[in-house]
Design a protein around this motif. Structure first.
Motif, PDB file in Angstrom:
ATOM      1  N   MET A 366       0.722  -1.238   0.026  1.00  0.00           N
ATOM      2  CA  MET A 366       0.109  -0.074  -0.048  1.00  0.00           C
ATOM      3  C   MET A 366       0.840   1.344   0.044  1.00  0.00           C
ATOM      4  O   MET A 366       1.879   1.242   0.844  1.00  0.00           O
ATOM      5  CB  MET A 366      -0.858  -0.001   1.150  1.00  0.00           C
ATOM      6  CG  MET A 366      -1.814  -1.067   1.289  1.00  0.00           C
ATOM      7  SD  MET A 366      -2.706  -1.604  -0.245  1.00  0.00           S
ATOM      8  CE  MET A 366      -3.968   0.184  -0.276  1.00  0.00           C
ATOM      9  N   SER A 367       0.681   2.186  -0.747  1.00  0.00           N
ATOM     10  CA  SER A 367       1.124   3.588  -0.875  1.00  0.00           C
ATOM     11  C   SER A 367       1.264   4.248   0.488  1.00  0.00           C
ATOM     12  O   SER A 367       2.395   4.801   0.671  1.00  0.00           O
ATOM     13  CB  SER A 367       0.549   4.233  -1.843  1.00  0.00           C
ATOM     14  OG  SER A 367       0.495   3.812  -3.278  1.00  0.00           O
ATOM     15  N   ALA A 368       0.343   3.802   1.389  1.00  0.00           N
ATOM     16  CA  ALA A 368       0.419   4.741   2.533  1.00  0.00           C
ATOM     17  C   ALA A 368       1.675   4.275   3.470  1.00  0.00           C
ATOM     18  O   ALA A 368       2.277   5.128   4.357  1.00  0.00           O
ATOM     19  CB  ALA A 368      -0.615   4.215   3.509  1.00  0.00           C
ATOM     20  N   GLY A 369       2.280   3.138   3.110  1.00  0.00           N
ATOM     21  CA  GLY A 369       3.780   2.730   3.839  1.00  0.00           C
ATOM     22  C   GLY A 369       4.913   3.351   3.136  1.00  0.00           C
ATOM     23  O   GLY A 369       5.925   2.997   3.633  1.00  0.00           O
ATOM     24  N   VAL A 370       4.575   4.289   2.306  1.00  0.00           N
ATOM     25  CA  VAL A 370       5.914   4.759   1.678  1.00  0.00           C
ATOM     26  C   VAL A 370       6.088   6.078   2.220  1.00  0.00           C
ATOM     27  O   VAL A 370       5.227   6.929   2.050  1.00  0.00           O
ATOM     28  CB  VAL A 370       5.708   5.047   0.232  1.00  0.00           C
ATOM     29  CG1 VAL A 370       6.985   5.659  -0.594  1.00  0.00           C
ATOM     30  CG2 VAL A 370       5.393   3.476  -0.578  1.00  0.00           C
ATOM     31  N   PRO A 371       7.045   6.482   2.944  1.00  0.00           N
ATOM     32  CA  PRO A 371       7.353   7.791   3.464  1.00  0.00           C
ATOM     33  C   PRO A 371       7.236   9.100   2.648  1.00  0.00           C
ATOM     34  O   PRO A 371       6.541   9.923   2.964  1.00  0.00           O
ATOM     35  CB  PRO A 371       9.067   7.850   3.887  1.00  0.00           C
ATOM     36  CG  PRO A 371       9.253   6.128   4.339  1.00  0.00           C
ATOM     37  CD  PRO A 371       8.373   5.511   3.148  1.00  0.00           C
ATOM     38  N   LYS A 372       7.715   8.910   1.301  1.00  0.00           N
ATOM     39  CA  LYS A 372       7.419  10.018   0.405  1.00  0.00           C
ATOM     40  C   LYS A 372       6.005  10.419   0.275  1.00  0.00           C
ATOM     41  O   LYS A 372       5.663  11.370  -0.076  1.00  0.00           O
ATOM     42  CB  LYS A 372       8.374   9.751  -0.824  1.00  0.00           C
ATOM     43  CG  LYS A 372       8.238  10.919  -1.972  1.00  0.00           C
ATOM     44  CD  LYS A 372       8.771  12.115  -1.433  1.00  0.00           C
ATOM     45  CE  LYS A 372       8.677  13.266  -2.535  1.00  0.00           C
ATOM     46  NZ  LYS A 372       9.658  13.061  -3.742  1.00  0.00           N
ATOM     47  N   ALA A 373       5.210   9.275   0.167  1.00  0.00           N
ATOM     48  CA  ALA A 373       3.763   9.598   0.043  1.00  0.00           C
ATOM     49  C   ALA A 373       3.144  10.270   1.173  1.00  0.00           C
ATOM     50  O   ALA A 373       2.356  11.197   0.715  1.00  0.00           O
ATOM     51  CB  ALA A 373       3.001   8.276  -0.503  1.00  0.00           C
ATOM     52  N   GLN A 374       3.761  10.116   2.181  1.00  0.00           N
ATOM     53  CA  GLN A 374       3.198  10.675   3.337  1.00  0.00           C
ATOM     54  C   GLN A 374       3.783  12.230   3.296  1.00  0.00           C
ATOM     55  O   GLN A 374       3.157  13.256   3.570  1.00  0.00           O
ATOM     56  CB  GLN A 374       3.725  10.244   4.712  1.00  0.00           C
ATOM     57  CG  GLN A 374       3.195   8.646   4.930  1.00  0.00           C
ATOM     58  CD  GLN A 374       1.684   8.793   5.147  1.00  0.00           C
ATOM     59  OE1 GLN A 374       1.133   9.950   5.537  1.00  0.00           O
ATOM     60  NE2 GLN A 374       1.118   7.641   5.065  1.00  0.00           N
ATOM     61  N   VAL A 375       5.164  12.499   2.776  1.00  0.00           N
ATOM     62  CA  VAL A 375       5.551  13.813   2.614  1.00  0.00           C
ATOM     63  C   VAL A 375       4.800  14.609   1.786  1.00  0.00           C
ATOM     64  O   VAL A 375       4.491  15.658   2.082  1.00  0.00           O
ATOM     65  CB  VAL A 375       6.946  13.594   2.196  1.00  0.00           C
ATOM     66  CG1 VAL A 375       7.667  14.898   1.689  1.00  0.00           C
ATOM     67  CG2 VAL A 375       7.781  13.054   3.173  1.00  0.00           C
ATOM     68  N   LEU A 376       4.202  14.152   0.831  1.00  0.00           N
ATOM     69  CA  LEU A 376       3.371  14.606  -0.330  1.00  0.00           C
ATOM     70  C   LEU A 376       2.249  14.649   0.003  1.00  0.00           C
ATOM     71  O   LEU A 376       1.298  15.268  -0.740  1.00  0.00           O
ATOM     72  CB  LEU A 376       3.714  13.872  -1.697  1.00  0.00           C
ATOM     73  CG  LEU A 376       5.091  13.550  -2.465  1.00  0.00           C
ATOM     74  CD1 LEU A 376       5.085  12.683  -3.600  1.00  0.00           C
ATOM     75  CD2 LEU A 376       5.295  15.095  -2.938  1.00  0.00           C
ATOM     76  N   GLU A 377       1.737  14.314   1.053  1.00  0.00           N
ATOM     77  CA  GLU A 377       0.388  14.352   1.781  1.00  0.00           C
ATOM     78  C   GLU A 377      -0.642  13.648   0.923  1.00  0.00           C
ATOM     79  O   GLU A 377      -1.746  14.336   0.832  1.00  0.00           O
ATOM     80  CB  GLU A 377       0.123  15.924   2.036  1.00  0.00           C
ATOM     81  CG  GLU A 377       0.963  16.401   3.262  1.00  0.00           C
ATOM     82  CD  GLU A 377       0.685  17.740   3.227  1.00  0.00           C
ATOM     83  OE1 GLU A 377      -0.255  18.418   2.831  1.00  0.00           O
ATOM     84  OE2 GLU A 377       1.411  18.413   4.133  1.00  0.00           O
TER      85      GLU A 377
END
Length: 443
Positions: A366-377
């Motif tokens: 799941m993309s939610a597990g990628v730190p950059k996805a969280q950075v990009l909100e």
């Protein structure tokens, strides 16, 4: 009648690149383009570049009118650059006009002032692209509120309500884009299944996310009639046997594109077309007429600017290269759909592998597990990679996630090189990036 070593009809990606290369080598080249607003082809003027500019600025919450101005400034700069790329060559000529075949190697060109001239080419390259399909829905083609993929990006005012006919990839990109600017978007489609080529889990995610973004979908419907009112357009459609109506400021037809061959006068030549009007070519992109080639969308198949560029490579290899390149070598071709976040694919989907009975090992993350996805909100989405259990080579990948359009190229390169998936799994990536997700996806 003027004669040229090379005549290219249309200013698209493959044709313009071929024109530049041949002119730089001292060969005489004539590029015929009927619209000054199409110097450089579909991608930079009415396709990839302006649409992605508008999509990006929509995500940035820029005002729509300002975003259109930004887009127009960008495309104007690129048009000028592309014109001079050919016209500034000593043996390169750009001619404004509409070309029509008189015979296999003689063209009649209608100039902007309606006068006509004839030109002859030793070699001719047809590069006229594709046109939007307008379905035979009562009143649609006649509506003054009708938009296609070109005019939709030239609006001086944001439609308060926009109806899109078609929920294919082009329709979804426009739906996502206009919704990001604040339009109420209603999508009507005859198909009951949403983006059926994609895996069901990904289709369901995208449908949910677009719906949550405020887009209203009506699938499995029949659009019956389009009627102009004083300042709006009324679209009547049948859903589950019930007649319904919606009123909008504009209606956008996003129901596919067809090869632009109808006005080429091909009936005067030995050039063959198929039942869709696409020019028939062989593995070397040669038509059925000697020394006449077709490049890009006009020959049917995948309608991507990078396919047109690869067409250029195949043709150039025949003309001055090693004569090794073939269309049949083009097996690994990624594509992206620029919704938010974008969807990107290469190779087999899980649905296709099952249908074909191909054995595979599936990796999901799941993309939610990628730190950059969280950075990009924007942690929405999923990574899916299919691997051959015997060879460890990647069979395909589907990525619905931020920056998937960049990550998919890395996977495509590994597939092209027939590299094991473990190379991507164990690679050291910079951080934080979306590509480093492959460390976790492929565990």
């Amino acid at each position: 009648m003027e004669k040229y070593e090379n005549i290219i009809i249309g200013f698209g990606k493959g044709g313009k690149t071929l024109a530049k290369t041949l002119a730089a080598k001292g060969q005489s080249v004539l590029v015929i383009e009927k619209s000054q607003r199409m110097y450089g082809g579909t991608c930079i003027n009415i396709g990839c570049i302006p649409s992605k500019s508008l999509i990006l600025n929509g995500e940035k919450k820029l005002d729509f009118v300002t975003a259109v101005e930004h887009k127009e400034k960008l495309t104007k700069m690129l048009r000028n650059k592309n014109y001079h790329m050919i016209a500034d060559e000593a043996t390169g000529v750009v001619l404004d006009g509409t070309a029509r075949f008189i015979s296999d190697h003689i063209l009649e060109v209608t100039l902007p002032d309606s006068t006509k001239m004839q030109v002859e080419g030793e070699k001719i390259f047809i590069n006229t692209g594709a046109l939007p399909i307008i379905l035979p829905i009562a009143g649609l083609a006649q509506s003054k509120y009708l938009l296609d993929s070109t005019s939709a990006m030239d609006q001086e005012k944001l439609p308060e309500t926009l109806v899109i006919i078609g929920s294919g990839y082009i329709g979804l990109e426009f739906a996502s884009m206009f919704a990001s600017y604040g339009s109420k978007v209603i999508v009507l489609d005859a198909h009951t299944e949403f983006i059926p080529r994609e895996d069901d889990d990904i289709s369901e995610m995208i449908y949910r996310d677009l719906t949550n973004a405020g887009i209203e979908f009506h699938l499995g419907v029949t659009v019956d009639q389009v009627v102009d009112k004083d300042a709006t357009v009324e679209i009547s459609f049948t859903e589950n046997g019930e007649m319904k109506k919606v009123v909008a400021d504009k209606v956008l037809a996003a129901t596919g594109r067809k090869p632009n061959t109808a006005e080429l006068g091909l009936e005067n030549t030995t050039i063959s077309v198929d039942d869709r009007g696409a020019i028939v070519v062989n593995d070397l992109l040669q038509t059925t007429a000697k020394d006449v080639w077709a490049i890009g969308d006009v020959k049917g198949g995948l309608q991507f600017t990078y396919i047109s560029l690869d067409d250029y490579r195949i043709i150039l290899d025949q003309l001055i290269g090693e004569k090794k390149r073939r269309v049949s070598d083009r097996e690994v071709v990624p594509y992206s759909v620029f919704i938010t976040p974008p969807l990107s694919n290469v190779g087999l989907t899980e649905k296709e592998a099952r249908k074909k009975g191909i054995a595979y090992k599936l990796f999901k993350f799941m993309s939610a597990g990628v730190p950059k996805a969280q950075v990009l909100e924007d942690p929405k989405g999923i990574f899916k990679v299919l691997v051959d259990p015997e060879t460890n080579q990647i069979l395909g990948a589907s990525i619905y996630a931020e920056e998937s359009h960049e990550v998919i190229n890395l996977i495509a390169l590994a597939m092209k090189g027939k590299l094991p998936y473990t190379l991507l799994r164990d690679h050291i990536y910079s951080h934080p990036t979306m590509s480093e997700a492959l460390n976790d996806v492929l565990k």
